[in-house]
Motif scaffolding. Structure first.
Motif, PDB file in Angstrom:
ATOM      1  N   LEU A  27      95.601 -98.807  33.443  1.00 39.31           N
ATOM      2  CA  LEU A  27      94.732 -98.230  34.476  1.00 39.31           C
ATOM      3  C   LEU A  27      95.248 -98.574  35.868  1.00 39.31           C
ATOM      4  N   VAL A  28      95.654 -99.826  36.067  1.00 49.40           N
ATOM      5  CA  VAL A  28      96.206-100.234  37.366  1.00 49.40           C
ATOM      6  C   VAL A  28      97.464 -99.433  37.684  1.00 49.40           C
ATOM      7  N   ASN A  29      98.331 -99.270  36.695  1.00 52.50           N
ATOM      8  CA  ASN A  29      99.553 -98.488  36.903  1.00 52.50           C
ATOM      9  C   ASN A  29      99.230 -97.041  37.263  1.00 52.50           C
ATOM     10  N   PHE A  30      98.237 -96.490  36.608  1.00 51.51           N
ATOM     11  CA  PHE A  30      97.876 -95.094  36.896  1.00 51.51           C
ATOM     12  C   PHE A  30      97.319 -94.971  38.318  1.00 51.51           C
ATOM     13  N   CYS A  31      96.593 -95.968  38.772  1.00 54.63           N
ATOM     14  CA  CYS A  31      96.112 -95.954  40.155  1.00 54.63           C
ATOM     15  C   CYS A  31      97.291 -95.959  41.125  1.00 54.63           C
ATOM     16  N   PHE A  32      98.323 -96.769  40.829  1.00 54.97           N
ATOM     17  CA  PHE A  32      99.533 -96.761  41.657  1.00 54.97           C
ATOM     18  C   PHE A  32     100.198 -95.387  41.640  1.00 54.97           C
ATOM     19  N   ILE A  34      98.778 -92.435  41.122  1.00 57.54           N
ATOM     20  CA  ILE A  34      97.993 -91.489  41.926  1.00 57.54           C
ATOM     21  C   ILE A  34      98.194 -91.749  43.414  1.00 57.54           C
ATOM     22  N   PHE A  35      98.228 -93.035  43.792  1.00 54.09           N
ATOM     23  CA  PHE A  35      98.464 -93.360  45.199  1.00 54.09           C
ATOM     24  C   PHE A  35      99.836 -92.867  45.658  1.00 54.09           C
ATOM     25  N   TRP A 240     101.750 -88.057  36.284  1.00 55.44           N
ATOM     26  CA  TRP A 240     100.325 -87.753  36.266  1.00 55.44           C
ATOM     27  C   TRP A 240      99.805 -87.548  34.848  1.00 55.44           C
TER      28      TRP A 240
END
Length: 470
Positions: A27-32, A34-35, A240
């Motif tokens: 989840l943290v990686n996916f937030c990165f 998206i950012f 994505w």
């Protein structure tokens, strides 16, 4: 089936805390991700509200201040310093104003904002200066704005304050992005992503190897195919798509409940496919029947048994004939004895009604001593008729001659019917009526499905599933 099994939680997991930890890391990686994907689009927002991010992340995306626009802003800063030190009418200020007029012309003609795809920003800047000095020409507007006469008349402090609050923020949004040897913009996000990918790769190998060990029929490759959605975590492109494995891992770790979503997706898919398939199958079946009737296949099949394909008998028995014989025997030997009193009453009433219409029967009822004779006679006659009829039926079933006569009767009936049906007008009329009837069935069949037949079936299935689970 693969998608459904992917969404289903694993039945046995030895290290639940590890599963949750990897899910949170994903989840943290996916937030990165998206950012990173949205950084360029949102850079102006970060610039004005969170400038520290710009300083850290611009080098990762290969972004640096544009030399031309940055030099323009630096000259404005020098101008403000010189005015404060030496005054507006000094020689250094006039030299700086001359440079700003020249740089303004270059900015208008060269459009340094085009590289960052911000040509619209340059138009806003030109509109601001034109509106400020009330001149339609951009070149003349900038030439007037950066002149000692205008700044002296309008007030240099007010005009520089206008530039710093309105125009400077627009110019600051411009940037230059370096291009690598591959002809694409430099993007060093892989340096941030690489540690995550290494963790995901190790987890993927361990998980798939464990799956292949637990299932003797699976090799390591097939185990990897079972975790196909985790491959998106390893790809350096289309990042994505990591939303798929991240969502599934959160669900498997009990950090996100997708059961309701899965039910709705399955419900919609099943409803749509079931409705379309049911319609297609039903319409095709009825259409084939109509075509068969139109070609005369049904008439030939009924009237010419010799043209039929050989019929496969499972137990060497004609089931239709056997069922008919069984029904007749049940009716004669078991049913008729039970309803014989009702048959006698019916026959008695029929005879009595018939005899009441006879003058002789009416006169016998008026003769003393004989008035009961007609009633006794009809009762006896009704009973004898019903018993004799029943007895004759049983004998007929046991008489081979009756069977032969019945077979001949059926054959002659079929031959006569075939002869009449072979007449063109009769056959065409019957075929036309059958085709029209099937067309009505087809229309009403589709309408019944469209009115929610499949939905009702799915609702009943959901209710049954709830009863089973509870």
């Amino acid at each position: 089936m693969t998608t459904k099994s992917a969404i289903t939680k694993p039945d046995q997991t030895r290290n639940r805390w590890l599963v949750k930890l990897i899910a949170i890391i994903a989840l943290v990686n996916f937030c990165f991700v998206i950012f990173d994907l949205s950084y360029v689009s949102w850079r102006d927002f970060y610039l004005h509200h969170w400038a520290s991010i710009i300083q850290v992340y611009d080098p990762i995306k290969g972004i640096e201040p544009h030399r031309e626009t940055q030099n323009y802003l630096n000259k404005v800063d020098e101008l403000e310093t010189q005015v404060l030190q030496n005054g507006l009418q000094s020689s250094p200020v006039e030299n700086l104003l001359q440079e700003l007029r020249s740089l303004s012309n270059e900015m208008i003609e060269d459009n340094p904002f085009a590289v960052a795809n911000k040509s619209g920003i340059l138009e806003k800047i030109k509109n601001q200066i034109r509106d400020r000095v009330h001149i339609k020409s951009s070149h003349k507007a900038f030439a007037l704005f950066w002149s000692q006469e205008y700044l002296s008349q309008a007030g240099w402090q007010e005009e520089l304050n206008f530039f710093n609050t309105k125009t400077r923020p627009l110019i600051q949004t411009n940037y230059y992005r370096n291009i690598g040897t591959n002809g694409k913009f430099i993007d060093n996000f892989w340096q941030i992503d690489l540690p995550f990918v290494i963790v995901f790769a190790l987890d993927f190998l361990i998980r798939t190897f464990s799956i292949s060990r637990r299932s003797p029929g699976l090799n390591w490759l097939k185990g990897m195919l079972r975790r196909w959605y985790d491959i998106f975590l390893l790809l350096p492109f289309l990042r994505w798509l990591r939303v798929i494995p991240v969502t599934l891992r959160l669900h498997q770790a009990d950090l996100l409940n997708l059961e309701l979503v899965r039910r709705e997706i399955n419900h919609d898919l099943v409803a749509n496919f079931a409705e379309e398939i049911t319609e297609i199958v039903g319409i095709r079946l009825i259409a084939q029947m109509q075509e068969s009737i139109g070609r005369g296949d049904v008439a030939r099949w009924l009237l010419h048994p010799e043209t039929r394909r050989p019929y496969i008998q499972v137990n060497n028995t004609d089931e239709v004939k056997a069922i008919a014989t069984r029904l007749v025997n049940l009716s004669v030997y078991d049913v008729l004895p039970q309803i014989q009193p009702d048959i006698e009453a019916l026959v008695h009433h029929t005879l009595k009604s018939t005899l009441n219409q006879s003058p002789v029967y009416q006169q016998l009822q008026n003769i003393p001593g004989l008035n009961q004779l007609p009633t006794q006679f009809t009762e006896r006659l009704a009973k004898d008729l019903s018993q004799s009829t029943y007895s004759n039926l049983k004998k007929a079933l046991e008489d081979p001659v009756v069977g032969e006569l019945s077979s001949r009767l059926l054959k002659n009936f079929r031959d006569a019917l075939e002869k009449e049906l072979q007449k063109k007008h009769n056959l065409q009329e019957i075929q036309s009526l059958l085709v029209d009837m099937l067309e009505e069935i087809k229309i009403n069949y589709v309408r019944g499905i469209a009115e929610g037949g499949v939905e009702k079936i799915l609702e009943e299935a959901d209710q049954l599933h709830q009863i089973i689970h509870h």
